[in-house]
Every structure is written in structure tokens, then in C-alpha cells.
Design a protein around this motif. Structure first.
Motif, mmCIF file in Angstrom:
data_model
loop_
_atom_site.group_PDB
_atom_site.id
_atom_site.type_symbol
_atom_site.label_atom_id
_atom_site.label_comp_id
_atom_site.label_asym_id
_atom_site.label_seq_id
_atom_site.Cartn_x
_atom_site.Cartn_y
_atom_site.Cartn_z
ATOM 1 N N LEU A 132 0.789 -1.231 0.000
ATOM 2 C CA LEU A 132 0.000 0.000 0.000
ATOM 3 C C LEU A 132 0.821 1.282 0.000
ATOM 4 O O LEU A 132 0.297 2.350 -0.301
ATOM 5 C CB LEU A 132 -0.933 0.022 1.215
ATOM 6 N N GLY A 133 2.068 1.184 0.403
ATOM 7 C CA GLY A 133 2.884 2.391 0.522
ATOM 8 C C GLY A 133 2.892 2.946 1.921
ATOM 9 O O GLY A 133 3.602 3.925 2.201
ATOM 10 N N GLU A 144 -5.780 9.570 1.179
ATOM 11 C CA GLU A 144 -4.915 8.397 1.044
ATOM 12 C C GLU A 144 -5.718 7.176 0.619
ATOM 13 O O GLU A 144 -5.243 6.345 -0.160
ATOM 14 C CB GLU A 144 -4.182 8.127 2.350
ATOM 15 N N TRP A 145 -6.954 7.073 1.105
ATOM 16 C CA TRP A 145 -7.805 5.964 0.675
ATOM 17 C C TRP A 145 -7.974 5.967 -0.841
ATOM 18 O O TRP A 145 -8.000 4.901 -1.476
ATOM 19 C CB TRP A 145 -9.177 6.075 1.340
ATOM 20 N N TYR A 178 -14.000 0.849 2.753
ATOM 21 C CA TYR A 178 -13.827 2.294 2.801
ATOM 22 C C TYR A 178 -14.626 2.913 3.953
ATOM 23 O O TYR A 178 -15.757 2.495 4.225
ATOM 24 C CB TYR A 178 -14.335 2.925 1.503
ATOM 25 N N PRO A 179 -14.077 3.949 4.591
ATOM 26 C CA PRO A 179 -14.879 4.731 5.549
ATOM 27 C C PRO A 179 -16.059 5.361 4.820
ATOM 28 O O PRO A 179 -16.029 5.550 3.596
ATOM 29 C CB PRO A 179 -13.892 5.813 6.030
ATOM 30 N N ILE A 356 -0.429 10.262 -6.142
ATOM 31 C CA ILE A 356 -1.866 10.174 -6.402
ATOM 32 C C ILE A 356 -2.650 10.867 -5.301
ATOM 33 O O ILE A 356 -3.597 11.621 -5.561
ATOM 34 C CB ILE A 356 -2.297 8.705 -6.548
ATOM 35 N N ALA A 357 -2.263 10.637 -4.044
ATOM 36 C CA ALA A 357 -2.946 11.291 -2.921
ATOM 37 C C ALA A 357 -2.851 12.805 -3.039
ATOM 38 O O ALA A 357 -3.814 13.530 -2.758
ATOM 39 C CB ALA A 357 -2.355 10.816 -1.599
ATOM 40 N N LYS A 358 -1.704 13.300 -3.501
ATOM 41 C CA LYS A 358 -1.507 14.744 -3.620
ATOM 42 C C LYS A 358 -2.395 15.355 -4.696
ATOM 43 O O LYS A 358 -2.722 16.546 -4.633
ATOM 44 C CB LYS A 358 -0.033 15.052 -3.892
#
Length: 371
Positions: A132-133, A144-145, A178-179, A356-358
Motif C-alpha cells: 500500500l505504501g 490516502e484511501w 472504505y470509511p 496520487i494522494a496529492k
């Protein structure tokens, strides 16, 4: 070679019958977790005889504590010297990793010497970092999800632990799905993307663009299928197993029937009727979920034209309302890269996780500044 045995059954039997006794006899004080998770169609239960040619066979992960990881080589050596050459007719020995083919290993029968088993020994933290990193699953941020590969999330929560002395199952329970706010964002995204093309199946066909009509129909079908995964709190695999996994979802079978009919229809009116029918069935799933206020819809004409729609944007809008005062407020409804076919080599690569999160963080910051 013996009869075909599904990978999970084969590996669990192999560990319990052959490996567990060796480990516990030679390393009686070693605290560990052993299991069958991660890569592979066999972890998901989709393996067949075609799957057997590489990275398939008697195998397992062995996770050790940080303070015990120094024993990794000794444990592997002991297994190599004491495991049998075959189990249930399958080779326990494998080739060395092929560095020209992503480290793939193939089964190779031998009758003397030490075996090179498909046993991976590491700490659970290092394994999560590879997959996952990140290794801390307790404090995952919303964006991040969206950076995680959905297929990798599925592969982590699938499979089975045979021995769990390190409580790895409890750790993975934090990513079981997922939340809610992430799930809502993805639901809104899929309805919004669907809505953007909802009138084009009929319009393209009327203009003589049969190929365009079929392509749009398939894109809408995929979005409906992804919504079904979301409403059933189930991660979707990447494209190779997407339809297989969808067929196993516990949903109204009329959804699958309508989608199949739409995709196979040669008649434009039949294609339109069936895809709109599928949309209505998934709309009912949405309302049954009670994730938003009830959304009133009807199959009706698209602004007076002879085109049938349910105005799918209503469901996106209702879901966006639930995202008010969250980090997803005003974030464009892009979905995730995992939901775009053909990007698995990028979306599944944990090395891109931060970038990707950024993408979402930068958009969020930009939207906040504009407001």
C-alpha cells in the motif's frame, strides 16, 4: 500431478501438514503469523488450471516480529531442507525469481537436494509498505484511501491466516472497507460520471454511430456495476476479475440480466430500455441503502427528447449533500484511478501512492482557496 485443487485449500493443507510442524519443532519460541493473502487469483478464489503455470502452488507468507526477523534466513533454510519435494502432486520447489519478468517464479519438480519453496518471510509492517505504501493502518487520511489500489485492498482483506500469533487479522480489519465519507465520494463520482453520458446511447445510435452507442452503453454498465460493489461494501478487483466478482455479488440478479441484455442488444431501443432498466434497479439499491435522503426518480424523457433517462445526476447531488463539511466538500467527482480501465499498472503501483494522494489534496486546497 494430482487433480486440480483450489489454491487456498492447497496452501492451507500444505502449511498445516508440512510446514507448521517444522517451524514449531525447530523454532519452538518463535511467535509468527502464517497465511495466504496478497497477489494472485488463488487468493480471490478465481484460480483455475490456467493459473498454475506461475506463482501458483503450495505457498504461504510467514510474518515475524521485528525482533525476530534476523532469523528469517535460518527459518527459510530449515524449511528448504525439510519440506517434501511435492504436496498433493504439486511441486514444492520453484525456480529462482526471473528478474526479466517481475520476479516471477515457476514450479520445477526435483527429486534431490534442497527445495526452493514459495515461502515469503518478512515483517507484516514491511509487507504492508510493499502493498500500500504505508504500514500504519490506524491513521489513514481520506485522500490516502483514494490513492490505494482497490484491487490491492481487496487482495489484503481476502485470503486467510492459518496461524495468527501477531494479530494481523485485527490490523487488516481497519481496511475491511472504505470509511463512509470515502464511500459516499465514490458513489457520487460514479453517478456523476454515468449522468454525463446517460442520454448518448440513444443519441449516438440515432445519428448512425452504432459503435459509439455500444461503447457508451458499456461505460454506463461499468459504472452501475461499480455502484453495486459500493452499495454492498465490497472492493472491486481489477478488470481481469471484475465481471467474475460482480457475478458473485449478493444483489438482485435482474441487474446483471439487464446489463447483459443491454450490452448484447443489436436493437437500439432494446439497448436503451435495458440500460435504463439497470439504472433504475441500482437507483433502488441506492434508496434502500439510506445513505442519503430518498431520491425520487422516474424513467422519463430527457428534456422532451425521445431519450429515456432517470436523471442519474439526482443521485450524485443527493450524495454530495452528505459530503458537506467533509474534506470532500467541493472536490471534483473524479472517482479513483483504480476505476479507470487500463491504468492498473499505474494505479496498482504503491510507488505512486504519494503522488496520487496529492492530486486530491491539491484540488481540495485549490477549491478551498477559491471559496
Amino acid at each position: 500431478m494430482g487433480k486440480f485443487i483450489k489454491g487456498l485449500e492447497l496452501c492451507e493443507g500444505f502449511f498445516n501438514s508440512c510446514a507448521k510442524g517444522i517451524i514449531e519443532k525447530q523454532f519452538p519460541h518463535l511467535k509468527y503469523t502464517a497465511g495466504f493473502i496478497g497477489y494472485g487469483s488463488d487468493v480471490l478464489g478465481y484460480d483455475d488450471i490456467v493459473s498454475m503455470d506461475h506463482m501458483w502452488g503450495p505457498r504461504f507468507y510467514l510474518f515475524l516480529r521485528k525482533e525476530d526477523i534476523a532469523q528469517k534466513d535460518a527459518v527459510f533454510q530449515t524449511l528448504s531442507e525439510n519440506l517434501p519435494y511435492t504436496y498433493e502432486g504439486y511441486s514444492v520447489n520453484f525456480t529462482e525469481p526471473d528478474l526479466n519478468d517481475n520476479g516471477v517464479q515457476h514450479p520445477m519438480f526435483i527429486s534431490e537436494g534442497k527445495v526452493n519453496p514459495l515461502v515469503f518471510i518478512q515483517t507484516f509492517e514491511s509487507y504492508l509498505l510493499e502493498q500500500l505504501g504505508i504500514s500504519d493502518l490506524s491513521n489513514i487520511k481520506p485522500f490516502e484511501w483514494l490513492a490505494f489500489s482497490e484491487h490491492r485492498l481487496l487482495s489484503l482483506v481476502s485470503g486467510k491466516f492459518f496461524v495468527d500469533g501477531l494479530n494481523c487479522a485485527e490490523t487488516l480489519s481497519k481496511i475491511q472497507y472504505y470509511p463512509e465519507e470515502v464511500k459516499l465520494y465514490l458513489i457520487a463520482s460514479n453517478w456523476d460520471i454515468l449522468a454525463s453520458e446517460q442520454a448518448f446511447i440513444k443519441r449516438c445510435g440515432e445519428c448512425g454511430d452504432e459503435i459509439g452507442s455500444r461503447i457508451i452503453s458499456s461505460r454506463i454498465a461499468e459504472r452501475l456495476m461499480r455502484l453495486c460493489f459500493l452499495y454492498k461494501d465490497t472492493y472491486a478487483p481489477y478488470s481481469k476479475w471484475f465481471g467474475t466478482a460482480f457475478d458473485k455479488l449478493c444483489i438482485d440478479k435482474r441487474v446483471m440480466s439487464s446489463i447483459q441484455s443491454a450490452l448484447s442488444a443489436d436493437c437500439l431501443e432494446e439497448r436503451e430500455d435495458r440500460i435504463v432498466e439497470a439504472q433504475a434497479l441500482v437507483a433502488d439499491m441506492h434508496n434502500a441503502s439510506r445513505l442519503t435522503d430518498y431520491v425520487d426518480y422516474h424513467i422519463e424523457k430527457y428534456f422532451g427528447r425521445n431519450i429515456k433517462v432517470i436523471f442519474a445526476e439526482k443521485f450524485a447531488q443527493a450524495t454530495v449533500k452528505r459530503l458537506k463539511n467533509t474534506v470532500f466538500d467541493n472536490v471534483p467527482l473524479l472517482g479513483t484511478l483504480s476505476q479507470i480501465g487500463g491504468l492498473s499498472s499505474f494505479a496498482d503501483d504503491k510507488d505512486y501512492y504519494t503522488q496520487i494522494a496529492k492530486l486530491y489534496e491539491n484540488v481540495h486546497c485549490s477549491q478551498s482557496e477559491n471559496n
